[in-house]
Design a protein around this motif. Structure first.
Motif, mmCIF file in Angstrom:
data_model
loop_
_atom_site.group_PDB
_atom_site.id
_atom_site.type_symbol
_atom_site.label_atom_id
_atom_site.label_comp_id
_atom_site.label_asym_id
_atom_site.label_seq_id
_atom_site.Cartn_x
_atom_site.Cartn_y
_atom_site.Cartn_z
ATOM 1 N N ASP A 11 0.928 -1.257 -0.002
ATOM 2 C CA ASP A 11 0.032 0.100 0.130
ATOM 3 C C ASP A 11 0.739 1.047 0.025
ATOM 4 O OD1 ASP A 11 -2.376 -1.583 2.290
ATOM 5 O OD2 ASP A 11 -2.333 -1.504 0.193
ATOM 6 N N ALA A 12 0.213 2.448 -0.446
ATOM 7 C CA ALA A 12 0.967 3.757 -0.226
ATOM 8 C C ALA A 12 1.656 3.934 1.092
ATOM 9 C CB ALA A 12 -0.001 4.771 -0.699
ATOM 10 N N PRO A 13 2.912 4.340 1.366
ATOM 11 C CA PRO A 13 3.369 4.665 2.556
ATOM 12 C C PRO A 13 2.222 5.406 3.384
ATOM 13 C CG PRO A 13 5.079 5.181 0.793
ATOM 14 C CD PRO A 13 3.696 4.782 0.298
ATOM 15 N N SER A 14 2.339 5.276 4.724
ATOM 16 C CA SER A 14 1.481 5.912 5.634
ATOM 17 C C SER A 14 2.122 7.134 5.889
ATOM 18 C CB SER A 14 1.299 5.193 6.808
ATOM 19 O OG SER A 14 2.424 4.821 7.612
ATOM 20 N N THR A 15 1.031 7.948 6.705
ATOM 21 C CA THR A 15 1.864 9.249 7.228
ATOM 22 C C THR A 15 2.719 8.890 8.480
ATOM 23 O OG1 THR A 15 0.128 9.590 8.546
ATOM 24 C CG2 THR A 15 -0.195 10.632 6.479
ATOM 25 N N ALA A 16 3.731 9.952 8.628
ATOM 26 C CA ALA A 16 4.561 9.898 9.831
ATOM 27 C C ALA A 16 3.958 9.421 10.897
ATOM 28 C CB ALA A 16 5.551 11.162 9.915
#
Length: 231
Positions: A11-16
């Protein structure tokens, strides 16, 4: 490293990820939850450790305050987790959860309390199997999180657990008679409320397991830079 042609894209990288609070704040959270009592520790002792641990390596970089799993096992910590007002739970077919012990490469200090430095959810390893990810973590000078350490992290920062971005804690493994590793690897994710979980547990934090050779695009691999306690 896995055969990338056989691994679905992650999946797309999560936020920090949310930063951990100061050690003193973490101590108060554990006291509020009664973890010190489970561990046979006094509130004052927990506060004193948090204050003294400020001088340990990595303490100023968002370190996690953890209780040794022998003092506070996963079965006692999991129900303290909360998400959408629902308590955490251990899957029904993991009655032996507290028998999952640290690997030799992930042994915590021989002390009731210690710090876990630089915890990471391991999103970049989503789509890898535990058998593939563990050597990669070792090569990167990372140590895999224990199941109890992963739970401690979520007790302090529940938002670390996100749909599509949950994590395994492969530092904890069960050994069979004779010493071979059981094929199950612990993980923490979010229940869909299906099957034996029950609809009332939908969106609750869930402690379960995955096969060591299986890949899941929504499970990273929790790890840390190290573990430290007072001399």
């Amino acid at each position: 490293m896995p055969d990338t042609a056989a691994v679905p894209p992650t999946d797309a990288p999560s936020t920090a990820l949310p930063a951990l609070p100061a050690l003193g704040v973490q101590a108060e959270r554990l006291i509020e939850l009664g973890v010190h009592e489970t561990a046979g520790l006094s509130a004052a002792g927990l506060r004193d450790f948090a204050e003294a641990a400020a001088g340990l390596p990595g303490a100023g970089e968002g370190a996690l305050l953890a209780v040794h799993p022998d003092r506070a096992p996963a079965s006692a910590l999991a129900p303290l987790l909360r998400r959408d007002g629902r308590p955490g739970f251990v899957v029904t077919d993991m009655t032996d959860v507290d028998l999952f012990a640290p690997l030799d490469t992930a042994t915590p200090p021989d002390a009731p309390l210690y710090l876990v430095t630089g915890p990471d959810r391991g999103d970049h390893l989503a789509g890898w199997s535990p058998d593939e990810a563990l050597p990669a973590l070792t090569a990167d000078a990372r140590t895999p999180l224990l199941l109890t350490e992963g739970i401690h992290w979520l007790l302090q920062r529940p938002a670390v657990l996100e749909r599509g971005h949950c994590f395994m804690t492969v530092g904890s493994r069960l050994r069979k008679p004779g010493g071979a590793l059981d094929s199950r690897t612990p993980a923490i994710w979010i229940s869909n409320g299906t099957g034996r979980d029950g609809r009332e547990r939908r969106n609750a934090p869930k402690v379960g397991w995955c096969w060591a050779g299986n890949r899941h695009t929504w499970l990273g691999f929790g790890s840390a830079r190290g573990r430290h306690t007072l001399p």
